[in-house]
Design a protein around this motif. Structure first.
Motif, PDB file in Angstrom:
ATOM      1  N   GLU A  24       0.809  -1.216   0.000  1.00  0.00           N
ATOM      2  CA  GLU A  24       0.000   0.000   0.000  1.00  0.00           C
ATOM      3  C   GLU A  24       0.843   1.268   0.000  1.00  0.00           C
ATOM      4  O   GLU A  24       0.849   2.020  -0.961  1.00  0.00           O
ATOM      5  N   ASN A  63       5.481  -0.422  -3.247  1.00  0.00           N
ATOM      6  CA  ASN A  63       4.216   0.029  -2.682  1.00  0.00           C
ATOM      7  C   ASN A  63       3.480   0.828  -3.745  1.00  0.00           C
ATOM      8  O   ASN A  63       4.111   1.457  -4.606  1.00  0.00           O
ATOM      9  N   THR A  64       2.168   0.811  -3.689  1.00  0.00           N
ATOM     10  CA  THR A  64       1.359   1.584  -4.629  1.00  0.00           C
ATOM     11  C   THR A  64       1.750   3.056  -4.570  1.00  0.00           C
ATOM     12  O   THR A  64       1.947   3.694  -5.595  1.00  0.00           O
ATOM     13  N   VAL A  74      -3.905   5.352   4.373  1.00  0.00           N
ATOM     14  CA  VAL A  74      -3.887   5.488   2.916  1.00  0.00           C
ATOM     15  C   VAL A  74      -5.024   6.358   2.401  1.00  0.00           C
ATOM     16  O   VAL A  74      -4.965   6.838   1.264  1.00  0.00           O
ATOM     17  N   GLY A 131      -3.067  -6.296   0.007  1.00  0.00           N
ATOM     18  CA  GLY A 131      -4.022  -5.360   0.576  1.00  0.00           C
ATOM     19  C   GLY A 131      -4.979  -4.745  -0.435  1.00  0.00           C
ATOM     20  O   GLY A 131      -4.909  -4.986  -1.639  1.00  0.00           O
ATOM     21  N   ARG A 132      -5.861  -3.935   0.118  1.00  0.00           N
ATOM     22  CA  ARG A 132      -6.934  -3.305  -0.656  1.00  0.00           C
ATOM     23  C   ARG A 132      -6.406  -2.313  -1.700  1.00  0.00           C
ATOM     24  O   ARG A 132      -6.855  -2.296  -2.841  1.00  0.00           O
ATOM     25  N   THR A 133      -5.477  -1.465  -1.295  1.00  0.00           N
ATOM     26  CA  THR A 133      -5.002  -0.399  -2.186  1.00  0.00           C
ATOM     27  C   THR A 133      -4.327  -0.950  -3.438  1.00  0.00           C
ATOM     28  O   THR A 133      -4.679  -0.543  -4.547  1.00  0.00           O
ATOM     29  N   PRO A 134      -3.356  -1.870  -3.328  1.00  0.00           N
ATOM     30  CA  PRO A 134      -2.761  -2.385  -4.560  1.00  0.00           C
ATOM     31  C   PRO A 134      -3.736  -3.224  -5.392  1.00  0.00           C
ATOM     32  O   PRO A 134      -3.640  -3.230  -6.623  1.00  0.00           O
ATOM     33  N   HIS A 167      -2.692  -7.815   3.462  1.00  0.00           N
ATOM     34  CA  HIS A 167      -1.451  -7.128   3.802  1.00  0.00           C
ATOM     35  C   HIS A 167      -0.931  -7.783   5.077  1.00  0.00           C
ATOM     36  O   HIS A 167      -1.721  -8.132   5.961  1.00  0.00           O
TER      37      HIS A 167
END
Length: 195
Positions: A24, A63-64, A74, A131-134, A167
């Motif tokens: 993330e 990381n994103t 984030v 995780g959610r973000t990537p 994550h």
């Protein structure tokens, strides 16, 4: 200016098709050590990779977003249209909504472009999304709990696959029962890459 941590490029040639690992955003341990996935999350990631037989040195570890958000949240990188208007900040809608109504803030959209360009240059067969973000950045989809353990198309690299998983910090925050699923997802990514 927010603290910055760049990607960790592979230092050893992979024994098969390349795998990328994307999280993330850096936390305080990453900022202190100057590399992604340091500290407790990095230790769990390294142990899981080792158990699965995947050498971190053969992978892109990124990381994103390369900046540490305030409070490690984030949500700092995103804003709804209304909030962006109210705060006088730009948003980029080209990447689609993160969740139901938030879009990436314009000042952080270049990190998504940089991730896409780096992934295209390294051409991984599989990207493990931690995780959610990537998962959102790589696939345009939301909902890590419903997507983990699946094999999805990567919108950043044509032909590449994405395996969303937890994550490591999620597992460490009281979800140790999900550690076997985390390991299974790493193994799935390896199998999809033919390793």
């Amino acid at each position: 200016m927010l603290p910055f941590v760049d990607y960790e490029l592979p230092t050893e040639p992979p024994p098969g098709p390349p795998i990328a690992i994307v999280g993330e955003a850096p936390g305080s341990d990453e900022v202190r050590q100057g590399r992604p996935f340091a500290g407790r999350s990095g230790k769990l990631l390294d142990e899981t990779l080792r158990t699965a037989g995947l050498d971190r040195r053969t992978c892109l570890v990124a990381n994103t977003f390369r900046f540490q958000p305030p409070g490690n949240k984030v949500a700092h990188f995103f804003a709804s249209r209304g909030r962006a208007r109210k705060e006088g900040v730009g948003i980029v809608e080209d990447w689609g909504p993160f969740g139901s109504s938030d879009y990436v803030r314009a000042e952080f959209a270049p990190d998504l472009d940089h991730l896409r360009d780096t992934l295209r240059r390294l051409a991984p067969a599989v990207v493990l999304a931690l995780g959610r973000t990537p998962t959102w950045a790589l696939t345009g989809r939301n909902g890590i709990l419903g997507l983990r353990g699946q094999v999805l198309e990567c919108r950043m690299v044509p032909g590449a696959k994405v395996v969303p998983t937890f994550h490591p910090s999620y597992v460490l925050r009281g979800q140790l029962r999900d550690e076997p699923l985390f390991l299974a997802d790493v193994r799935l990514a390896m199998a999809e890459a033919g390793r």
